[in-house]
Structures are given as C-alpha cells and as structure tokens.
Motif scaffolding. Structure first.
Motif, mmCIF file in Angstrom:
data_model
loop_
_atom_site.group_PDB
_atom_site.id
_atom_site.type_symbol
_atom_site.label_atom_id
_atom_site.label_comp_id
_atom_site.label_asym_id
_atom_site.label_seq_id
_atom_site.Cartn_x
_atom_site.Cartn_y
_atom_site.Cartn_z
ATOM 1 N N TYR A 168 24.197 21.148 2.121
ATOM 2 C CA TYR A 168 23.951 20.245 0.998
ATOM 3 C C TYR A 168 23.692 21.030 -0.286
ATOM 4 O O TYR A 168 24.292 20.749 -1.335
ATOM 5 C CB TYR A 168 22.770 19.338 1.312
ATOM 6 N N ARG A 651 16.473 18.349 7.830
ATOM 7 C CA ARG A 651 17.642 18.687 7.024
ATOM 8 C C ARG A 651 17.321 18.388 5.565
ATOM 9 O O ARG A 651 16.682 17.385 5.246
ATOM 10 C CB ARG A 651 18.890 17.907 7.455
ATOM 11 N N VAL A 653 17.869 16.926 2.086
ATOM 12 C CA VAL A 653 18.654 15.794 1.592
ATOM 13 C C VAL A 653 18.465 15.552 0.099
ATOM 14 O O VAL A 653 19.118 14.682 -0.480
ATOM 15 C CB VAL A 653 18.331 14.503 2.372
ATOM 16 N N ILE A 672 18.028 9.083 -2.265
ATOM 17 C CA ILE A 672 18.780 9.471 -1.082
ATOM 18 C C ILE A 672 19.743 8.329 -0.762
ATOM 19 O O ILE A 672 19.338 7.281 -0.260
ATOM 20 C CB ILE A 672 17.852 9.731 0.126
ATOM 21 N N ASN A 678 27.388 13.857 1.120
ATOM 22 C CA ASN A 678 26.723 14.746 2.072
ATOM 23 C C ASN A 678 26.194 13.997 3.286
ATOM 24 O O ASN A 678 25.599 14.605 4.171
ATOM 25 C CB ASN A 678 25.578 15.503 1.400
ATOM 26 N N PRO A 680 23.609 11.935 4.033
ATOM 27 C CA PRO A 680 22.242 12.387 4.294
ATOM 28 C C PRO A 680 21.565 11.736 5.493
ATOM 29 O O PRO A 680 20.742 12.365 6.159
ATOM 30 C CB PRO A 680 21.506 12.042 2.992
#
Length: 718
Positions: A168, A651, A653, A672, A678, A680
């Motif tokens: 990301y 992860r 984000v 988000i 990506n 997320p």
C-alpha cells in the motif's frame, strides 16, 4: 470538396490530425506502415551486446557494464512517416542513463527507499515533478520508473530503487511519482513486473508464489498505478514466474493487465529480458529493448510465415505504444533539449532529503547537536565521508550536476548558524589499518559523528545484511571511546547493527544524492527536525528473517529445473507481517521514527461501527505536539481482519503526516474506502477470482509504527 479545411498533409498523413483521438491516430499510422517499418519499430536501436558473457557481481563490475552500454537508448526514427526518434532514459531515482553519449547530467535525488520513508504523497509528487521536468528538458520521451517491487529480502540489490516492503505504501507513493512524471508529457514506466524482488540469478530464476500472495502483495502496487495514475507503460521483469518468463507470461501481461484491470498502456521488456519473438508478442509484450535480439526481421517474418504470429498482433503492439506517444504529444514536439535548473531542483532535493531521514535512536537527547559545540570529528570510510553518497549502482545511477560533500555541508551550515566549532575528518581505510588514529581523534572531540553505510547495486544482491569493509567493528571500537557518538547511516537497504548498544544516537539518512552534505548537517544541528518513518523492517539478526534456514525461499534451490527456483512459502507473512505473525521483535519496526519533539495520539473514533462492507470507514484522532520544537508525526492506521481471513495480524491501510508547532494539537481524519484500488478490507478469493470482503469483526489500530499502536476500535461487517 467545398468547405473541406483539412490540409493536404493531413489527407496524406491522417495520423497528424490532432483532432483525432490518440488511439485513432495510432491506428492510422500503423495502417500506413510497411512490414519492414513495423518490425523496425518493435525494438530498440542499440547495438547488440552479449550481456550473458559479462560478469557484474560487484558495484565496480556494474559500473564497467554500465559504461559499455551508456549509449543511445532509443527507437530509430522513420522520417518519411514523421515518427520521431523515441528517446528512453532510466530511472527511477532521477534521470539516469538517457539517450546520448554520454548521458546528460541531472539532479541526483535521494534513493526511492528514502522517499518512501517520508510517508508523504506530497513529497512523492515533488520528487516526480523534478524527474519529469528534467526528462522533458533533456528531450527524452520515457522515464523507466517508478519501481514498485517490494523489499521481500533485506539484501536485494535494487531495494534502493523500490519504495517499501508494504504494497500500500509503495502504491501510494508510486502513484504520485508517476502522475507527476506524466504531467510533463513524459511516459512513466512502472517496473519490474513482477516479482523481481532479488537480483541473484535474475535472468534465470523462477518465482513460485501462490495466487493470493501474488495479488495481495506483489501485484497490488502495480494495480494501484494502473488504475490511479493512468499509467502509460510497464516494464516486464527478467525472472520467470511459475515457470514462465515474465516477458512471455500471457496470464500476467494480458489476462491481469488487460482483461481484469482494463489497462491501455504498453509493455516494454527490461533490457535483454525478451526471450522469444512470437511467444512474447502473443503474450502481450509490445516493445523489446534495447535492441533486436529477438524481434528482428528474420524472426518476425518467419513467425508470420508459419502463422505462430499474426500481423494483427504486431499491429496491436505498435498501436499501444503510439497511442501513448500521441497522448503525450510526443509526435508533435520537436527535439529541443534545454538546461536543467540545477540550483532550483537541488533546493527541492535538499528539502525532500531533510524530511525523509529517520531518527532511529536518540538516548539522552544527544541530537540535535548544539551549534556551540567546541569540536566535532567526522569519522568513516571514504565513500561516506569524502564525497556525497549518491548510491544506487547500475543502470539507474545519475550523473550529478553537482554534489555537496559532507565536510563542505557541515561548514556551510555551521557558518550559517554562527558556530565556530572545530571540524576534523578522519578517513578510515577500508581495511581499518588506521582505526587507532580514528579512536584517538574520537577520544579528544566533544562530539563524534561516524558516517557509515552501503551502496547497493543492480545486478547483485548483498552477500549479507552487514555493512561492507568491517564497518560494524569500526563503529563499535570508535563508539566505545566517546559517549557522545552519533552514527549517520547512508544506505539503501536495512542493515544489521550489532554495535547498536555502543552508541547513543543513530540517524538513518539514506543515500542522499547531490545534497548529502547539507541535508546531514541540517539534521545533525537541528536546523530541521527528522520526520521520516522506516518503510521497511530492520531485523536484529539474520536468524529472525524468513530466510534463515530456508534456502528454498532465498536464494532458491535447483529442483531439477536447471535454474534456481525461489519459493515464496512465507506467503503473506512478508516484512512486518512476518515479525508480527511469528512474535519476533525486530530491532526497528516498520513505521518507526523518532523526532526532536514528542507527540501524543488520542481520542480515536471510527465510524460507522457496523457496516455492510461497502461504506467507507472514517478514522479520526487527535495528534498533539507535546514537546518543545516544531515537528511532524505520521499517524498510521492498521487493520486486523477477522480470523476467517487467515491474515497476518496487521496491514497498513492509511496514514496521515501532520506538522505541528510546540503545544499545538489537531484533529485529523483518514478515510478507509473498501472500493479503493488497494482493497483495504478485502482478501483475494481464488474461487471468486476476485477480492472479497468477509463478514466479521475488524480491529482498527492507530499509532506511530507497526509495533506501537496504542489506539484501537472495532468495526463489525455484516
């Protein structure tokens, strides 16, 4: 015909009609070409060089190889059709080897790994603006960059060219660099597609990786660039992927890029990565560089004759490239190279460099140094103390317009601060034969600054994660004689630090490029406050990495194939995901970075608390500067997925870099979006052949590094 205002030249050459779309112009041009002209445009025009007979296992070897190929990087013009000489220059850390002999000098920027440490898309935009502007000024059409492969191994020779171990972060920064480059009428070319995550045996190695890992990690930054940056070109990799060369991989070059992502750009081979004529073009390779080793008249005509290749496929390849050339006005722009604004771009490079340095350790607030200090001795080997550390050996190395040496930079900054400090330099021999002299100088100085590091290179991975020439011993033995010793690291890879307890302060400055001397001096004396965060994990020892005891992961094993096979069997447990999943504490985690001030994160609020998985999540928190000087903090947002997702713990984000004056506080917001490129909230589902959002509880973590996330909240997806 009455009322027809079309000029005769446009009637004869309809591709010159600027009222047509770029693709329409490209099709008109290709329709007018002879077969021989088409074939001549499928490849570069450099004289063929048998690189397989060349050995370049060291930085010096790569420089010698680079010198041999430092000639025209272009596709020859066809004047009767108005096709210009198509000029290509290397990147991605500045304008590298371009079309010309020798390549024109340009601004030597900090390495890409350092840019990622800025955690700031605006910095990436400035970085790309410098590169794009200079590429255009020098009359080049293509900049081979950004590079968005991941830092899978700490010792990869091209980590300096790539952003991060996190897909990301790599994608966010790469998108901004590519956008900025293309705003100058220059084609940006993302590389190296895909899984060129090591240099060892890069011409032969096969990467075996499962689909879920490939999608969620290694393809992800390329997907972000294709969809968010409207990317014009991609460079294919040298290596095999699942047994097939990347330049012949129809699944990757056609199914993924064209059918799934809807991409309209063109694919160029890395230099000499093309391995065939018909199989490569059929798979989706559009352009061979730097010469006609495979896509020459004999091979292409033979393939057309035996129908293993169709002329429509050849036309497709040319239309794709010409469409991008017309899109950026490259047919209509005369070759008229100008002069780079060396001073102006150097100032930008200095500003970027000062914001990407990472303060790793600062026990006892040794840094910043006081301008009133009486004596400073600078110690290190010649590469790091005698000249500006440009870094990045290989084809992307920039021929600098100018450089600022470390001692010159220190003198300039101290003079500006009105300091009369006594500066002394001791250059330590590579064999440490004069180490005693350095220790003696350190013992009598008020402050010791040790400059150490490494310069990685294309074509060769490091032998291990230690700095070369026994610099570990140099630091340990010099550090023990003066309690006020600061280590300045100048590198493009994470390094092991067995000496970490011997020194109170460590500043990761990276290979800074032209403004090395000024940047480091500004940071040491507090003219600017370090604001970078690590874009990759620094392990305590090699034994903590995924590769210790696993040669099948790296450097690969010969499984009867006749070439090295690398198995990405660590799966999605790569980078900080590995350390968290294995419960291993690294020396310095991903996202870590100190400051000359202190910050507090508080009052986390995440909404909505329950959602169907399609609505964006809003993450809000308050960031306060609780110290005495202005500085920047990067609030990092991580997500823990439900257990059914079978993911590593966290992860990245989202993130937000904010500058605050002493005592100031500000409420920030990070969105988000599940629909973002990506993905997320999603995981790759092999059955659905798509990213899917699973129901369950998702935990949002917020903090100042991947390991330091004191704030958390839960979101339920029905």
């Amino acid at each position: 015909m009455a009322g027809d205002t079309t000029a005769p030249a446009e009637l004869d050459r309809p591709w010159t009609n600027t009222s047509l779309s770029p693709q329409e112009r490209a099709r008109e041009l290709v329709a007018a070409m002879t077969l021989e002209q088409k074939i001549a445009q499928l490849h570069g025009a450099m004289d063929t060089i048998d690189i397989y007979s060349m050995k370049a296992d060291t930085a010096e070897g790569m420089e010698q190889l680079a010198a041999q190929i430092r000639v025209e990087r272009h596709v020859a013009a066809i004047e009767e059709l108005g096709i210009p000489r198509f000029r290509i220059t290397n990147g991605p850390v500045g304008v590298g080897m371009g079309d010309g002999t020798p390549s024109p000098p340009a601004t030597a920027l900090p390495m890409t790994i350092g840019l990622a440490a800025g955690f700031d898309p605006a910095l990436a935009r400035e970085y790309g603006t410098v590169i794009g502007s200079e590429t255009a000024t020098l009359g080049q059409h293509v900049l081979e960059g950004p590079g968005v492969c991941l830092h899978r191994t700490p010792i990869s020779g091209r980590n300096f060219e790539y952003f991060s171990e996190d897909p990301y972060l790599s994608g966010v920064m790469g998108v901004e660099v590519a956008r900025a480059i293309q705003e100058h009428g220059v084609i940006a070319m993302a590389k190296h597609y895909v899984c060129n995550d090591q240099e060892y045996e890069r011409f032969r190695a096969d990467v075996e990786v499962d689909e879920r890992t490939l999608r969620e990690l290694y393809l992800l930054p390329f997907e972000m660039l294709v969809k968010d940056a409207d990317l014009a070109a991609i460079m294919s990799a040298y290596n095999r992927v699942r047994g097939t060369y990347a330049t012949e991989h129809r699944y990757l070059l056609h199914t993924v890029l064209r059918e799934e992502w809807g991409w309209q750009g063109y694919v160029q081979s890395d230099f000499w990565s093309c391995r065939s004529a018909a199989p490569a073009v059929n798979a989706g390779l559009d352009h061979e560089m730097p010469d006609a080793k495979w896509l020459n008249e004999d091979n292409v005509k033979a393939a057309l004759a035996d129908t293993s290749l169709e002329i429509e496929t050849v036309d497709r390849a040319l239309v794709r490239r010409y469409t991008q050339m017309f899109r950026f006005g490259q047919f209509d722009r005369p070759y008229d190279p100008g002069e780079i604004d060396a001073e102006g771009h150097g100032a930008i490079s200095r500003r970027i460099g000062e914001q990407i340095a990472v303060l790793l350790k600062n026990d006892g607030a040794v840094l910043p140094l006081e301008p009133g200090v009486q004596s400073v001795v600078v110690i290190g080997q010649a590469t790091y103390v005698d000249e500006a550390c440009l870094g990045g050996g290989g084809s992307s190395k920039v021929d600098p317009l100018y450089t600022v040496r470390p001692m010159d930079g220190l003198r300039d900054v101290l003079q500006t601060l009105g300091s009369s400090a006594d500066l002394r330099e001791v250059t330590v021999a590579d064999d440490l034969s004069n180490l005693a002299e350095a220790q003696a100088a350190a013992a009598t100085a008020d402050v010791v600054v040790i400059m150490a590091g490494l310069v990685a290179t294309e074509g060769a991975d490091q032998p291990d994660a230690h700095m070369l020439n026994d610099q570990d011993r140099m630091i340990a033995e010099v550090g023990q004689v003066n309690v006020r010793t600061v280590v300045v690291l100048k590198d493009g890879n994470p390094v092991l630090m067995p000496w970490i307890d011997a020194v109170p302060a460590v500043l990761e400055a990276w290979n800074q490029g032209a403004e090395d001397g000024h940047v480091v001096a500004d940071l040491l004396f507090g003219v600017v406050n370090p604001a970078g965060k690590l874009p990759t994990t620094y392990p305590r020892s090699w034994a903590d990495t995924p590769f210790a005891g696993h040669p099948e992961r790296y450097p690969g094993t010969d499984e009867g194939a006749g070439y090295p096979v690398l198995r990405y069997s660590e799966g999605r447990q790569m980078g900080y995901r590995w350390y968290q999943a294995q419960g291993i504490t690294p020396l310095f985690p991903f996202g870590h970075g100190l400051s000359y001030t202190t910050f507090e994160l508080s009052d986390l609020a995440v909404s909505p608390e329950r959602t169907d998985g399609a609505a964006p999540l809003t993450v809000q928190l308050t960031v306060a500067n609780t110290g005495d000087v202005a500085g920047a903090e990067v609030a990092q947002v991580y997500l823990e997925l439900p257990e059914a997702a079978q993911q590593p713990p966290k992860r990245l984000v989202g993130f937000c870099k904010i500058w605050l004056e002493p005592g100031a506080a500000e409420r920030i917001s990070v969105t988000i979006d599940p629909a973002a490129t990506n993905h997320p909230l999603s995981v790759w589902d092999d059955g659905a052949h798509d990213f899917v959002v699973l129901p369950g509880e998702y935990t949002v973590f917020v903090g100042s590094s991947s390991e330091d996330t004191p704030l958390s909240a839960t979101v339920t997806i029905d």
